[in-house]
Design an enzyme around this catalytic site. Structure first.
Site, PDB file in Angstrom:
ATOM      1  N   ASP A  86       0.850  -1.174   0.000  1.00  0.00           N
ATOM      2  CA  ASP A  86       0.000   0.000   0.000  1.00  0.00           C
ATOM      3  C   ASP A  86       0.895   1.236   0.000  1.00  0.00           C
ATOM      4  OD1 ASP A  86       0.867   0.402   2.636  1.00  0.00           O
ATOM      5  OD2 ASP A  86      -1.131   0.221   3.527  1.00  0.00           O
ATOM      6  N   THR A 144       2.620  -1.328   8.971  1.00  0.00           N
ATOM      7  CA  THR A 144       3.016  -2.235  10.056  1.00  0.00           C
ATOM      8  C   THR A 144       3.120  -3.686   9.608  1.00  0.00           C
ATOM      9  OG1 THR A 144       0.729  -2.645  10.709  1.00  0.00           O
ATOM     10  CG2 THR A 144       1.874  -0.789  11.797  1.00  0.00           C
TER      11      THR A 144
END
Length: 152
Positions: free
Chosen positions: A8, A67
């Site tokens: 992303d 993350t």
């Protein structure tokens, strides 16, 4: 080895570093995006990578977000995917040896590029320990998928 990769907006820079490193090692890499810092939704990039792995068009997949958590959650909704979030070398090695993970998730905001490249190298080079203990656990995971599908 053929590797599908996607990220992303929070992971695309690390994705590009990983692609260069994998290609330098002779791997074939298919990039499923994204290619900019514009906010996007990570499931949209996890899906095509995982579809490549499940279909056998790619040997393994790598997913990167801020993350690694969102990517790993999305990936593990797809039957046949065993995605592991790794932030250290021991986990990268163990998830291949013990879990036969076929997708690796990384967090660009959590792991720097130097460590990330080492994690990828260890994960790519480590083989699954083909013993009855580990295979039995993989078989149990498959039965969970069969019973519950990819429901949340």
């Amino acid at each position: 080895m053929k590797i599908a990769i996607g990220a992303d907006h929070a992971g695309f820079r690390l994705k590009d570093d990983i692609i260069r490193a994998l290609q330098a090692e002779g791997h074939v890499v298919e990039d499923f995006g994204c290619h900019c810092a514009d906010s996007i939704d990570y499931p949209d990039y996890a899906l095509p990578v995982c579809e490549q792995v499940v279909s056998g068009k790619a040997d393994r997949g790598i997913l990167i977000c801020g993350t690694g958590i969102g990517m790993s959650i999305a990936a593990n909704k797809i039957p046949g995917i065993r995605c592991a979030l790794a932030g250290d070398l021991f986990s990268a090695k163990a998830t291949r040896e013990h879990n036969d993970s076929n997708v690796l998730a990384l967090g660009e905001r959590v792991v720097g590029p130097g460590v990330a490249l080492e994690i990828v190298k260890v994960w790519i080079e480590t083989e699954f320990s083909q013993g009855p203990r580990h295979q039995g656990r993989i078989d149990k995971i498959k039965r969970l998928e069969d019973k519950y599908g990819a429901r949340s």
